[in-house]
Design a protein around this motif. Structure first.
Motif, PDB file in Angstrom:
ATOM      1  N   LYS A 346       0.847  -1.198   0.000  1.00  0.00           N
ATOM      2  CA  LYS A 346       0.000   0.000   0.000  1.00  0.00           C
ATOM      3  C   LYS A 346       0.879   1.242   0.000  1.00  0.00           C
ATOM      4  N   PRO A 347       0.704   2.136  -0.967  1.00  0.00           N
ATOM      5  CA  PRO A 347       1.562   3.333  -1.028  1.00  0.00           C
ATOM      6  C   PRO A 347       1.282   4.257   0.142  1.00  0.00           C
ATOM      7  N   ILE A 348       2.348   4.835   0.648  1.00  0.00           N
ATOM      8  CA  ILE A 348       2.211   5.791   1.748  1.00  0.00           C
ATOM      9  C   ILE A 348       2.682   7.176   1.320  1.00  0.00           C
ATOM     10  N   ARG A 349       3.297   7.252   0.151  1.00  0.00           N
ATOM     11  CA  ARG A 349       3.709   8.547  -0.413  1.00  0.00           C
ATOM     12  C   ARG A 349       3.179   8.662  -1.826  1.00  0.00           C
ATOM     13  N   LEU A 350       2.964   9.889  -2.259  1.00  0.00           N
ATOM     14  CA  LEU A 350       2.343  10.132  -3.551  1.00  0.00           C
ATOM     15  C   LEU A 350       3.184   9.570  -4.688  1.00  0.00           C
ATOM     16  N   GLU A 351       4.499   9.660  -4.584  1.00  0.00           N
ATOM     17  CA  GLU A 351       5.351   9.177  -5.672  1.00  0.00           C
ATOM     18  C   GLU A 351       5.286   7.661  -5.835  1.00  0.00           C
ATOM     19  N   GLU A 352       4.833   6.953  -4.801  1.00  0.00           N
ATOM     20  CA  GLU A 352       4.741   5.505  -4.886  1.00  0.00           C
ATOM     21  C   GLU A 352       3.547   5.040  -5.715  1.00  0.00           C
ATOM     22  N   THR A 353       2.659   5.968  -6.083  1.00  0.00           N
ATOM     23  CA  THR A 353       1.483   5.599  -6.878  1.00  0.00           C
ATOM     24  C   THR A 353       1.772   5.638  -8.373  1.00  0.00           C
ATOM     25  N   ALA A 354       2.982   6.007  -8.762  1.00  0.00           N
ATOM     26  CA  ALA A 354       3.304   6.057 -10.195  1.00  0.00           C
ATOM     27  C   ALA A 354       3.118   4.679 -10.817  1.00  0.00           C
ATOM     28  N   PRO A 355       2.365   4.561 -11.903  1.00  0.00           N
ATOM     29  CA  PRO A 355       2.102   3.249 -12.509  1.00  0.00           C
ATOM     30  C   PRO A 355       3.391   2.569 -12.965  1.00  0.00           C
ATOM     31  N   LYS A 356       3.470   1.282 -12.689  1.00  0.00           N
ATOM     32  CA  LYS A 356       4.614   0.475 -13.120  1.00  0.00           C
ATOM     33  C   LYS A 356       4.065  -0.887 -13.529  1.00  0.00           C
ATOM     34  N   LYS A 357       3.941  -1.089 -14.828  1.00  0.00           N
ATOM     35  CA  LYS A 357       3.264  -2.283 -15.335  1.00  0.00           C
ATOM     36  C   LYS A 357       4.139  -3.521 -15.152  1.00  0.00           C
ATOM     37  N   ARG A 358       3.487  -4.580 -14.694  1.00  0.00           N
ATOM     38  CA  ARG A 358       4.174  -5.843 -14.448  1.00  0.00           C
ATOM     39  C   ARG A 358       3.195  -6.987 -14.648  1.00  0.00           C
ATOM     40  N   ILE A 359       3.758  -8.178 -14.891  1.00  0.00           N
ATOM     41  CA  ILE A 359       2.954  -9.393 -14.970  1.00  0.00           C
ATOM     42  C   ILE A 359       3.606 -10.418 -14.051  1.00  0.00           C
ATOM     43  N   HIS A 360       2.837 -10.913 -13.087  1.00  0.00           N
ATOM     44  CA  HIS A 360       3.362 -11.863 -12.094  1.00  0.00           C
ATOM     45  C   HIS A 360       2.747 -13.240 -12.347  1.00  0.00           C
ATOM     46  N   LEU A 361       3.583 -14.253 -12.180  1.00  0.00           N
ATOM     47  CA  LEU A 361       3.112 -15.637 -12.238  1.00  0.00           C
ATOM     48  C   LEU A 361       3.701 -16.391 -11.062  1.00  0.00           C
ATOM     49  N   SER A 362       2.864 -17.142 -10.369  1.00  0.00           N
ATOM     50  CA  SER A 362       3.333 -17.989  -9.273  1.00  0.00           C
ATOM     51  C   SER A 362       2.737 -19.378  -9.458  1.00  0.00           C
ATOM     52  N   VAL A 363       3.619 -20.391  -9.577  1.00  0.00           N
ATOM     53  CA  VAL A 363       3.188 -21.781  -9.711  1.00  0.00           C
ATOM     54  C   VAL A 363       3.998 -22.635  -8.747  1.00  0.00           C
ATOM     55  N   LYS A 364       3.383 -23.678  -8.239  1.00  0.00           N
ATOM     56  CA  LYS A 364       4.082 -24.621  -7.373  1.00  0.00           C
ATOM     57  C   LYS A 364       4.959 -25.535  -8.226  1.00  0.00           C
ATOM     58  N   LEU A 365       6.086 -25.920  -7.660  1.00  0.00           N
ATOM     59  CA  LEU A 365       6.973 -26.839  -8.357  1.00  0.00           C
ATOM     60  C   LEU A 365       6.532 -28.268  -8.088  1.00  0.00           C
ATOM     61  N   PRO A 366       6.443 -29.090  -9.118  1.00  0.00           N
ATOM     62  CA  PRO A 366       6.007 -30.473  -8.910  1.00  0.00           C
ATOM     63  C   PRO A 366       7.026 -31.236  -8.066  1.00  0.00           C
ATOM     64  N   SER A 367       6.535 -31.992  -7.099  1.00  0.00           N
ATOM     65  CA  SER A 367       7.437 -32.725  -6.212  1.00  0.00           C
ATOM     66  C   SER A 367       8.174 -33.850  -6.923  1.00  0.00           C
TER      67      SER A 367
END
Length: 818
Positions: A346-367
Motif C-alpha cells: 500500500k503506497p504511503i507517499r504520492l510518488e509511490e502511486t506512479a504506474p509500473k506495469k508488471r505481470i506476475h506468475l506464481s506456480v508450485k513446483l512439482p514434487s
C-alpha cells in the motif's frame, strides 16, 4: 679407666648441648592442620658450598630437564592415561554424532536444492531461449534464435521436460541462498526484462523447516508456502527508447524494410488476477493492487479458480482459450497470475502511486520433477505481453472508471503528503523561531527569560493540557462601559479587549448580530449597544496574539441571528486570524479529559485560538472546521442570576445534560461557570449589576456568592475537577484573576500588565451623563426627522443608548445623576 671416664665425660658434654637427646615429639593440638604440620618430618637441608668466585658457579639446569636422581620429567601430559578414563568424554561422544549428522544433512540439503534448481533451469532454458536473446548472467546474446518450428507444440515441450541439468552452464542460474535461486532474461519484443525466482524448502536447515511446518498447523499467517516459481515480466510499455541502444545511421531504413517499429508496445493500465480460490484470501491481504479489484467467477475457468478484475470487459479480453487451457493443464500447481500497474505494498507517499506495469506468475513446483503440466502455462505467460499490446485497449468508459479509482487514492495520499509537508514546514519554522528566541534570550534578564518561556503567563502551565487549565473569561468582552459608549449601562466591562488580554483574560465572549447585511457585535440589540464589526474585533484579537506568541486564547461567539458557518468563517478570514485556529481530531465529540493538546503543543503548532459558537445551524466545511459547536464541547450553569443564592454549579445547557452533573462530566464536556448578576430597573429591564461587583468577583471563599466560593463549590461537585472557564463581568474587580491563579496553582504569574486607572469614575461618569442628558432622545428625534424613524425599535426609545435620564435618575440604571 681414665679413657672410659673421659668418654663418659664427652657423652655428658654432648648431652649438655643436646646432641644425644631423642627427637622432641610433636605436641598434640586441637587444630588438625597444625597437628599434621607438627607430625611431618623435619627437613634435613644439605649444606651447599658457596663458590669463592662468580666464575666458579655452575650454570643452572633448565626447567623440565632431567635432574640426577629423577628418571622422567613431570608435565601436564605425564602418564595421562593413568589420570583419565572414557567416562570423561561421554558428553563429547554424545554431541559429536549430532554435529556430524547436522553437517551431513546440511550438505545433503544444499546439494538437493541445487539439483532441483538446475533441473528447473534445464527444463525451462530452451523455452526462455526461444523467446529471449539473453538468458542467465554474464552470457553473450545468442546470434541465431531457435527456429519457430521448434518453439511450439507438444514435442518441443516434452523434449524440454526430459532435460536433467547435468551439464547446465554455471552462469544460467544464481544461488541467492541455500533455498532461493534466481535467473534473468531480456532481449524480446514488448518485454524489457524478466526475473525468475525459485523458492525451495529449507532442506539445509531441518530444524527451521520442522519448526515452520509445525507452527503452520496452528497459525495460518506463518504457514510456509510450497516450493514455487515466482516470475515477473516488466513490459516496455512504449518506453523502448529507455532500454534500446541509440540508432546508428541507416538503422531507420532497415527497421522500415523489416516492418519493425519501436515504441508501439503500450497498452491500457489495469489490474486483473486469476487466482486459486484456496490462495485468494491471502492474496488479497498481501497485495494492495488486488484490493482495487472485485472477485467474480468465470465460466471459462475451472471451479477451483476465480478472477479478480476491475472490469468484466478486461476479463473477457485476457481470458483467451490458450491461456485457459494452460491454466487447466497446470491444475492445482497454479497459484496466481496477475497483470497490474499498481504497487504490491500500500503506497504511503504520492510518488509511490506512479504506474509500473508488471505481470506476475506464481506456480508450485512439482514434487516428482515432472514439469509437463506447467510448461504450457509458462510459455503462455512469456507471450502474454504480445496479447496485451494487441488487445488491451478498452473503451473510454472502462478506462475512466479505472482512472477514477486511482485518482481517488492519489487524492488521499496527496492530502496526507500536503499535511506532512505543512507539518515539516511548521517544524522548520518552529526551529527558526526557537533559534531566534534563544538568540534573543541570551541578552535578557532572568525575569524576561521566564516571561518568554511562560504559557498563559506561567511556565508551570506549559505541560498542562488545554482542558486541565482554568481560564478567566470576560463576559461580553467588546461591550465596554466607558466614554466610547457614553458609559452605557449595557456595557459589561470597564476596559476593552486588548486591556483584558494584557491583564490575563483568556476567554472572550461576544454576541453576533446581523445589522444591515453585515455581522456586528451587539448587546441584545444593535439599537442598544453596537460595538462594531465582528471582523474588526477579531482583528484586534489577532493583533494582540501577534505580539504575544506564548498565549492560548479562547473565543466564544453567541450566534444570535443563526448565521451560517460560512458567514462567520468569512469574517475570520477578513481578520486574517484563521492561521491561529485549532481544529480537534473530531468536531462531533469532545476529546476525553486529558486528551486535549498541551498549551506548549498548541503554542508550538501556532494553533493558539480555540473558537466555540453557540450555536451553528449547519456543519462547517473543512476550511471552517475550527468553528466548534459550543454545546458539543462545553456545558454551562444558569446565566440568568439576580441574587447570590441563584448561583449554581448544576448544568443548565445543553438540554441533554440539564440538571445532571454526572452525565455532563461523563460526556467529557468542559465546565463553564457563569458568575455574574443582573439587576432590574424600570420596566423590568435587566442590566449588569455593578453595585456589589467587588464582592461578586472576590477571590475569597466566603460569604456565599463570591467567585472564590462558587469556584470551590463547583470543584467539589465536579469530583475535584476545576471549572475550565470562569465568566465574569468587570473582570478587573475582585480581583477575579486571583481565583484563576489559585485553581491553576500559579503563584508568580509573569507577563501580565496592570489595568490602567479609571480615574475618578464617579465624577467622570456623572459629568458625562449630565452633559449628555437627553442626548439619546435628541438623536432618535433627529433620526425620525430624517426619515429613519421606521427602522427604530421601541427598545431604542427606552434605552437611548444608556443616556436617557430624568429628574437626576438614570433610567437605564446606574448611579443617580446629580
Amino acid at each position: 679407666m681414665d679413657f672410659l671416664q673421659g668418654l663418659k665425660g664427652l657423652q655428658g658434654l654432648k648431652g649438655l648441648i643436646g646432641q644425644n637427646q631423642p627427637a622432641q615429639q610433636p605436641v598434640a593440638d586441637t587444630d588438625d592442620d597444625f597437628a599434621d604440620f607438627a607430625a611431618a618430618a623435619s627437613p634435613d637441608p644439605s649444606p651447599v658450598s658457596i663458590p669463592s668466585a662468580p666464575g666458579d658457579a655452575l650454570p643452572g639446569s633448565p626447567i623440565g630437564t632431567v635432574v640426577a636422581g629423577s628418571a622422567v620429567p613431570y608435565t601436564a601430559w605425564y602418564r595421562v592415561w593413568e589420570r583419565t578414563s572414557p567416562a570423561d568424554f561421554y558428553m563429547e561422544m554424545m554431541v559429536i554424532p549430532f554435529i556430524l549428522v547436522a553437517v551431513a544433512i546440511h550438505f545433503w540439503g544444499v546439494s538437493s536444492n541445487k539439483r532441483r534448481a538446475k533441473k528447473w533451469m534445464a527444463v525451462h532454458q530452451p523455452i526462455l531461449e526461444s523467446e529471449f536473446a539473453l538468458v542467465g548472467f554474464h552470457r553473450q546474446p545468442k546470434i541465431a534464435p531457435i527456429p519457430e518450428a521448434a518453439q511450439g507444440g507438444a514435442k518441443f515441450l516434452d523434449s524440454c521436460n526430459k532435460l536433467t541439468g547435468a551439464n547446465l552452464a554455471d552462469d544460467l542460474i544464481k544461488e541467492k541462498t541455500a533455498w532461493e535461486f534466481e535467473t534473468y532474461a531480456s532481449g524480446r519484443q514488448n518485454i524489457a526484462f524478466a526475473d525468475f525466482k525459485i523458492v525451495l524448502k529449507r532442506r539445509a536447515n531441518p530444524m527451521t523447516l520442522l519448526t515452520e511446518e509445525a507452527a503452520g498447523l496452528f497459525f495460518e499467517s506463518i504457514k510456509p508456502k510450497a516450493e514455487r516459481l515466482d516470475a515477473v515480466i516488466y513490459p516496455f510499455d512504449g518506453n523502448e527508447s529507455n532500454f534500446v541502444v541509440p540508432a546508428v545511421p541507416g538503422s531507420a531504413e532497415i527497421d522500415k524494410a523489416n516492418h519493425q517499429r519501436i515504441g508501439n508496445s503500450t497498452y491500457d493500465a489495469f489490474v486483473l488476477a486469476i487466482v486459486d480460490k484456496m490462495e485468494m484470501r491471502r492474496f488479497r491481504e498481501e497485495r494492495y493492487d488486488a484490493s482495487l479489484t472485485f472477485t467474480k467467477d468465470n465460466a471459462k475457468l475451472p471451479e477451483w479458480a476465480t478472477t479478480m478484475s476491475e472490469s468484466a470487459e478486461i476479463t473477457d479480453t485476457i481470458l483467451t482459450k490458450d491461456l485457459v487451457d494452460a491454466i487447466k493443464s497446470a491444475d492445482r500447481l497454479f497459484e496466481y497470475l496477475i497483470i497490474t500497474d499498481q504497487p504490491v505494498e500500500k503506497p504511503i507517499r504520492l510518488e509511490e502511486t506512479a504506474p509500473k506495469k508488471r505481470i506476475h506468475l506464481s506456480v508450485k513446483l512439482p514434487s516428482d520433477g515432472n514439469y509437463a503440466p506447467v510448461l504450457p502455462l509458462f510459455q503462455q505467460f512469456l507471450r502474454l505481453p504480445d496479447l496485451l499490446v494487441q488487445s488491451a485497449h478498452f473503451r473510454p468508459e472502462v478506462t475512466k472508471k479505472i482512472n477514477k479509482l486511482r485518482e481517488e487514492e492519489k487524492a488521499k495520499l496527496k492530502k496526507i503528503s500536503d499535511k506532512e509537508a505543512e507539518e515539516e514546514r511548521l517544524k522548520q519554522l518552529d526551529k527558526v523561531k526557537k533559534e531566534e528566541r534563544d538568540r534573543k534570550m541570551k541578552g535578557m534578564s532572568a525575569e524576561e527569560q521566564r516571561k518568554q518561556t511562560a504559557c498563559n503567563n506561567s511556565p508551570d502551565l506549559c505541560s498542562e493540557t488545554y482542558d486541565s487549565v482554568t481560564y478567566l473569561g470576560a463576559h461580553d468582552s467588546p461591550f465596554v462601559r466607558d466614554a466610547s459608549t457614553g458609559f452605557s449601562t449595557s456595557g459589561d466591562q470597564y476596559y476593552n479587549t486588548t486591556v483584558q488580554l494584557d491583564a490575563g483574560v483568556r476567554l472572550l465572549t461576544a454576541q453576533v448580530h446581523d445589522s444591515n447585511g453585515d455581522l456586528h457585535l451587539c448587546h441584545t440589540s444593535c439599537d442598544l449597544l453596537d460595538a462594531g464589526l465582528l471582523s474588526d474585533w477579531l482583528g484586534e484579537v489577532k493583533q494582540w496574539m501577534d505580539g504575544n506568541p506564548n498565549e492560548v486564547v479562547t473565543v466564544l461567539l453567541v450566534n444570535s441571528d443563526n448565521q451560517p458557518s460560512s458567514a462567520l468563517h468569512s469574517r475570520f478570514e477578513e481578520a486574517n486570524i484563521t492561521s491561529y485556529t485549532y481544529t480537534p481530531p473530531s468536531t462531533t465529540s469532545p476529546p476525553a479529559y486529558g486528551s486535549w493538546p498541551t498549551l506548549s503543543s498548541l503554542i508550538s503548532a501556532n494553533t493558539r485560538l480555540i473558537t466555540f459558537i453557540a450555536t451553528l445551524p449547519d456543519t462547517p466545511s473543512s476550511a471552517a472546521a475550527y468553528l466548534l459547536n459550543e454545546f458539543t464541547f462545553l456545558f454551562e450553569n444558569s446565566y440568568s442570576n439576580t441574587a447570590y443564592s441563584d448561583f449554581s454549579c448544576t448544568p443548565d445547557r445543553p438540554s441533554s445534560v440539564q440538571g445532571d452533573t454526572s452525565a455532563a462530566l461523563s460526556a467529557h464536556l468542559l465546565p463553564m461557570i457563569n458568575h455574574f448578576l443582573y439587576q432590574q430597573e424600570l420596566l423590568n429591564i435587566e442590566i449588569p449589576a455593578v453595585d456589589n461587583i467587588t464582592t461578586t468577583n472576590s477571590p475569597a471563599t466566603s460569604p456565599q456568592g463570591t467567585l472564590g466560593q462558587s469556584a470551590a463549590q463547583c470543584t467539589n461537585e465536579y469530583g475535584g475537577r476545576n471549572p475550565s472557564f470562569l465568566l465574569v463581568d468587570f473582570f478587573d474587580q475582585g480581583p477575579a484573576i486571583g481565583v484563576v491563579d489559585r485553581l491553576n496553582g500559579v503563584t508568580q504569574p509573569v507577563g501580565r500588565k496592570a489595568v490602567p486607572p479609571r480615574g475618578s469614575s464617579a465624577g467622570s461618569e456623572g459629568s458625562s451623563r449630565s452633559e449628555t442628558t437627553f442626548e439619546g432622545v435628541r438623536e432618535l428625534v433627529a433620526d425620525v426627522r430624517d426619515g429613519r424613524g421606521k427602522q427604530i425599535k421601541l427598545g431604542a426609545w427606552i434605552w437611548a443608548a444608556g443616556k436617557w435620564s430624568w429628574g437626576g435618575l438614570n433610567l437605564s440604571g446606574g448611579d443617580v445623576v446629580s
